[in-house]
Write an enzyme that holds these catalytic residues in place. Sequence first.
Site, PDB file in Angstrom:
ATOM      1  N   GLU A 102     -52.003  73.167   4.704  1.00  0.00           N
ATOM      2  CA  GLU A 102     -53.054  73.991   5.305  1.00  0.00           C
ATOM      3  C   GLU A 102     -52.962  75.415   4.769  1.00  0.00           C
ATOM      4  O   GLU A 102     -51.858  75.939   4.555  1.00  0.00           O
ATOM      5  CB  GLU A 102     -52.896  73.989   6.831  1.00  0.00           C
ATOM      6  CG  GLU A 102     -54.031  74.621   7.603  1.00  0.00           C
ATOM      7  CD  GLU A 102     -53.890  74.346   9.101  1.00  0.00           C
ATOM      8  OE1 GLU A 102     -53.541  73.195   9.469  1.00  0.00           O
ATOM      9  OE2 GLU A 102     -54.098  75.274   9.890  1.00  0.00           O
ATOM     10  N   ASP A 104     -54.659  79.088   5.812  1.00  0.00           N
ATOM     11  CA  ASP A 104     -55.372  79.625   6.981  1.00  0.00           C
ATOM     12  C   ASP A 104     -55.789  81.079   6.854  1.00  0.00           C
ATOM     13  O   ASP A 104     -54.978  81.933   6.481  1.00  0.00           O
ATOM     14  CB  ASP A 104     -54.466  79.589   8.224  1.00  0.00           C
ATOM     15  CG  ASP A 104     -54.213  78.204   8.752  1.00  0.00           C
ATOM     16  OD1 ASP A 104     -54.877  77.276   8.294  1.00  0.00           O
ATOM     17  OD2 ASP A 104     -53.352  78.074   9.633  1.00  0.00           O
ATOM     18  N   GLU A 106     -57.259  83.354  10.086  1.00  0.00           N
ATOM     19  CA  GLU A 106     -57.663  83.402  11.489  1.00  0.00           C
ATOM     20  C   GLU A 106     -57.937  84.857  11.845  1.00  0.00           C
ATOM     21  O   GLU A 106     -57.138  85.739  11.519  1.00  0.00           O
ATOM     22  CB  GLU A 106     -56.580  82.838  12.414  1.00  0.00           C
ATOM     23  CG  GLU A 106     -56.423  81.338  12.317  1.00  0.00           C
ATOM     24  CD  GLU A 106     -55.443  80.794  13.344  1.00  0.00           C
ATOM     25  OE1 GLU A 106     -55.847  79.941  14.152  1.00  0.00           O
ATOM     26  OE2 GLU A 106     -54.280  81.249  13.349  1.00  0.00           O
TER      27      GLU A 106
END
Length: 280
Positions: A102, A104, A106
């Site tokens: 993953e 990311d 955010e």
Amino acid sequence: MAPPFSNSNALLFFFLILPTVLLGSNLYNDFDLTWGGDQRAKILGGGELLSLSLDRLSGAGFQSKKDYLFGRIDMQIKLVAGNSAGTVTAYYLSSQGASHDEIDFEFLGNVSGEPYIMHTNVYTQGKGNREQQFYLWFDPTANFHTYSVVWKPWHVIFLVDNSPVRVFRNAESLGVPFPKEQRMKIYSSLWNADDWATRGGLVKTDWSKAPFTAYYRNFKAQECTGSCMSAGAEAWQNQKELDAYTRRRLRWVQRNFMIYNYCTDQNRFPQGFPPECTQS
């Protein structure tokens, strides 16, 4: 208040805030609206704009129709405006399963007038805990800005308006897994995380300000050709290292706007930092 900005960086700042111009494809062709219901996830303008909304009942999300193994992913996003405390807008690539990889972004909301926190992380074979966090050098709610991932066999680069903010290098020689085997789809979601998102959960979501809405446009995905070093490929594919100017931009962002780096958190790693932290 927002982080200070030195006048000596004014010229560089001017270049960094210029939005990347992208020729996005039709979002109907690129993405499926996966959850939210009741029109909380929408594709508008004949496929030119996508919106996600959060209210007290539900957030919303979407995912790409295609999956990818190495490439460059660009998306222009305008984050939730006003009092966004408690909300998280997540935008990331991920494979599936317990041993997933993953990459990311955010975006952690905040009360009006306070800066968003941009949280980044990399998971390999199900293990993350590689967080770096930044303030942004602009208001991400006033206009669209471009958030990009360049993912190649030798590194992952996070970019904002084409300026690198983080590089995660392949450290397999040090025994650190690198995301290079699993294809990943692109996901985004807008959800309530007021138990931790803003000041560690001290500031809760103000539902009187709902619905909270983020907007997306000008998606562009370029897969690497061959080994990402094909003749005639774009510069982002061929470069194994950042050039001198781009390294200076990376250092400028990290010096002025990085607020957390797991590779310097001695309280968290009293016995020594993870092996990849030894790479410059």
